[in-house]
Structures are given as C-alpha cells and as structure tokens.
Design a protein around this motif. Sequence first.
Motif, PDB file in Angstrom:
ATOM      1  N   ALA A  46      -2.841  -0.584  -3.948  1.00 16.17           N
ATOM      2  CA  ALA A  46      -4.257  -0.229  -4.080  1.00 16.17           C
ATOM      3  C   ALA A  46      -4.863   0.130  -2.729  1.00 16.17           C
ATOM      4  O   ALA A  46      -5.678   1.056  -2.618  1.00 16.17           O
ATOM      5  CB  ALA A  46      -5.022  -1.380  -4.726  1.00 16.17           C
ATOM      6  N   ASP A  47      -4.456  -0.599  -1.684  1.00 16.99           N
ATOM      7  CA  ASP A  47      -4.974  -0.328  -0.344  1.00 16.99           C
ATOM      8  C   ASP A  47      -4.524   1.044   0.147  1.00 16.99           C
ATOM      9  O   ASP A  47      -5.316   1.790   0.749  1.00 16.99           O
ATOM     10  CB  ASP A  47      -4.517  -1.419   0.619  1.00 16.99           C
ATOM     11  CG  ASP A  47      -5.058  -1.219   2.018  1.00 16.99           C
ATOM     12  OD1 ASP A  47      -6.293  -1.215   2.181  1.00 16.99           O
ATOM     13  OD2 ASP A  47      -4.251  -1.059   2.963  1.00 16.99           O
ATOM     14  N   GLY A  49      -3.636   3.593  -1.800  1.00 21.38           N
ATOM     15  CA  GLY A  49      -4.293   4.578  -2.641  1.00 21.38           C
ATOM     16  C   GLY A  49      -3.413   5.729  -3.090  1.00 21.38           C
ATOM     17  O   GLY A  49      -3.892   6.675  -3.716  1.00 21.38           O
ATOM     18  N   TYR A  50      -2.112   5.665  -2.784  1.00 19.19           N
ATOM     19  CA  TYR A  50      -1.200   6.695  -3.269  1.00 19.19           C
ATOM     20  C   TYR A  50      -0.927   6.470  -4.758  1.00 19.19           C
ATOM     21  O   TYR A  50      -1.139   5.381  -5.275  1.00 19.19           O
ATOM     22  CB  TYR A  50       0.112   6.657  -2.506  1.00 19.19           C
ATOM     23  CG  TYR A  50       0.018   6.991  -1.036  1.00 19.19           C
ATOM     24  CD1 TYR A  50      -0.972   7.847  -0.549  1.00 19.19           C
ATOM     25  CD2 TYR A  50       0.910   6.456  -0.114  1.00 19.19           C
ATOM     26  CE1 TYR A  50      -1.052   8.156   0.802  1.00 19.19           C
ATOM     27  CE2 TYR A  50       0.842   6.764   1.234  1.00 19.19           C
ATOM     28  CZ  TYR A  50      -0.137   7.613   1.691  1.00 19.19           C
ATOM     29  OH  TYR A  50      -0.230   7.922   3.019  1.00 19.19           O
ATOM     30  N   SER A  51      -0.400   7.489  -5.425  1.00 16.28           N
ATOM     31  CA  SER A  51      -0.173   7.336  -6.864  1.00 16.28           C
ATOM     32  C   SER A  51       0.811   6.215  -7.149  1.00 16.28           C
ATOM     33  O   SER A  51       0.663   5.502  -8.142  1.00 16.28           O
ATOM     34  CB  SER A  51       0.287   8.646  -7.486  1.00 16.28           C
ATOM     35  OG  SER A  51       1.394   9.179  -6.813  1.00 16.28           O
ATOM     36  N   SER A  77       1.283   1.465  -8.986  1.00 19.41           N
ATOM     37  CA  SER A  77       0.169   2.367  -8.738  1.00 19.41           C
ATOM     38  C   SER A  77      -0.996   1.508  -8.227  1.00 19.41           C
ATOM     39  O   SER A  77      -0.890   0.275  -8.182  1.00 19.41           O
ATOM     40  CB  SER A  77      -0.222   3.082 -10.032  1.00 19.41           C
ATOM     41  OG  SER A  77      -0.966   2.210 -10.874  1.00 19.41           O
ATOM     42  N   PRO A  78      -2.123   2.122  -7.859  1.00 19.04           N
ATOM     43  CA  PRO A  78      -3.269   1.303  -7.454  1.00 19.04           C
ATOM     44  C   PRO A  78      -3.812   0.402  -8.558  1.00 19.04           C
ATOM     45  O   PRO A  78      -4.576  -0.525  -8.274  1.00 19.04           O
ATOM     46  CB  PRO A  78      -4.310   2.351  -7.040  1.00 19.04           C
ATOM     47  CG  PRO A  78      -3.499   3.516  -6.592  1.00 19.04           C
ATOM     48  CD  PRO A  78      -2.329   3.548  -7.535  1.00 19.04           C
ATOM     49  N   LYS A  79      -3.406   0.647  -9.814  1.00 16.83           N
ATOM     50  CA  LYS A  79      -3.920  -0.134 -10.926  1.00 16.83           C
ATOM     51  C   LYS A  79      -2.907  -1.047 -11.597  1.00 16.83           C
ATOM     52  O   LYS A  79      -3.296  -2.060 -12.181  1.00 16.83           O
ATOM     53  CB  LYS A  79      -4.490   0.811 -11.998  1.00 16.83           C
ATOM     54  CG  LYS A  79      -5.910   1.264 -11.759  1.00 16.83           C
ATOM     55  CD  LYS A  79      -6.443   1.953 -13.008  1.00 16.83           C
ATOM     56  CE  LYS A  79      -7.939   2.144 -12.952  1.00 16.83           C
ATOM     57  NZ  LYS A  79      -8.460   2.734 -14.204  1.00 16.83           N
ATOM     58  N   VAL A 228      -5.458   7.353 -10.538  1.00 14.54           N
ATOM     59  CA  VAL A 228      -5.375   8.569  -9.733  1.00 14.54           C
ATOM     60  C   VAL A 228      -5.667   9.755 -10.646  1.00 14.54           C
ATOM     61  O   VAL A 228      -5.096   9.854 -11.733  1.00 14.54           O
ATOM     62  CB  VAL A 228      -3.968   8.714  -9.106  1.00 14.54           C
ATOM     63  CG1 VAL A 228      -3.851  10.024  -8.339  1.00 14.54           C
ATOM     64  CG2 VAL A 228      -3.671   7.532  -8.189  1.00 14.54           C
TER      65      VAL A 228
END
Length: 292
Positions: A46-47, A49-51, A77-79, A228
């Motif tokens: 998440a930090d 922010g890449y896919s 992923s960030p999520k 993303v």
Amino acid sequence: MTTNSPQQPEVLRYTAFAGTPDGGNPAGVVLDAAGLGDNDMLAIAADLGYSESAFLTAPPEGLVGQAGRAYTIRYFSPKAEVPFCGHATVATAVALAERIGSGELVFATRAGTVPVEVTEEGGTFRATLTSVEPHIEEIGDADLAEALAALDWPAADLDPAFPPRVAFAGARHLVLAAATRARLADLRYDFTRLEALMHRLDLTTVQLVWRESPTVFHVRDPFPVGGVVEDPATGAAAAAFGAYARELGLVDQEAVLTLHQGADLGRPGELTVTLRAGDPRVRVSGAGTRID
C-alpha cells in the motif's frame, strides 16, 4: 531507490515488460520477507502504491528446483493479496538474476508452481514465466451486461470475433475485445461499479484487447479490486489471454503473440506470449530493469 528500516527489510523497485525504468509496470520486490506477516506485506504494498509487490520466503518442502533458486512468492496489491501476478514475477526474477545470475528459477505461488527462465543479452535481463494450466469459462448475459455498463461500452463496440469469456492462467480475468483502437483508448469506467462485479466474479482484472494483426494485440487492464485504476502491463492476464485465444481458435495452436500495453498510460511495455502445441501452459516473456 530502496526503502529499508529496522522494522522492515529492503524493498526494491523494478519495472517489468520494458527495458527502461519509465516503461512497463513497476513492482515492489522484497527478496527476504521471512520476518513479515500478512499485514506487514500489505502495508508495504500500500505504501509503494504499485499494482502489486512480491515477497519471497523459503520454498515449501518438496518444491523441485536448484538450491538457492527456488522460493515461495506472494503478491499483494495495495488492497489485498492476489494469487498470481505476472509482472511482479518477472520483476522478481530480474532482481534475483542481478544477484545470482541468469538461469532457471522456480516459484511456489498460491496458484501453483511457476518456473521462470532468465536470460541476459546486451546487459538487459529478460524473464520467461510458464503459467499453471489454464482454463476458460463462459460469462452469463447479466454479468456481461453489468461489465459493459460499468465500462460504459456499448455492446456494438465489441469485436464479434472475440466472444467474452473468463480466462484463468493463475488468476481470473474477463476478456473483452474492442472493435477499434479508439474504443480501447477511451477508458473511463465506473470504478466502484466494476469493482463490485469483479469481487462477485472473483476477477483480478478485466483484459481489454484490440487486435492489430493476426499475432499483435493492444491491451488494457482495469484493476479496481487492487485499488489501482489500471495495470500498466499485466503478465497474468497475458497468459490468460493466450489460453483464451488458442482455445477459441483465434490463433494457431503454436504461436508467438505480441501484446502492447501501457502506451495509453505513458508507460509503454511489450509482453510476448508463446503457445506450444501439446502443452496447455502459456509462456509470458518480457524485459525488466531496476527503478533507481
């Protein structure tokens, strides 16, 4: 650029499916994630922010591979965690090759075992992953209608030669083909609406394609479930698309396909998809390089 602190290991940044840092799809790579829990890995992803970002730990017992060249790999992923990610696999393979040399690697993923071969030519590393065995399934009319509504794509804008399908080669992707390059370029979708449908169908991305020639395609991949808007270059979707195109007879049983992706985002990349007669698996190749 690297990021590290007493609380976390070194986080490398690589791009995949391009030979320069400003192309392809960036990924975070952690070569030693032994001390990280799930929440730690998710926070790092998440930090950045890449896919996706990739995290390596020791191989599971019984994984066949050369000593020091076999690993467990997880993707976040960030999520959320995803079962398989092609571009982060390529990025990780290139990062490893810079440290231990070209050759064969083996990764244990949540989707299955993925072998990767890395070569070097002219100072550029290129990785070829071999997917798990793929499969294709139909999508219901109501779900297709919802996907098109979320994309704001009229059904008349689809290429009738490419039937909509859900394709899997490590992760699930909905394949939709645009009739024109202009339709593919005009991507302004309802993030929340598409995300909800993708969660319900367990999709990782929507693989949007346009056929330039018998073996050359342009592709885009909305990725709202990962937090993303769009994935710049998507190896897992490329593998799924190769399986889809072969199963439906849209390409030869033995073929080499070129997929161009990322130009609409200002990060052009190129993915090579290789299909071999008698082998259901799909090979996806691309260059990779470190992002300083």
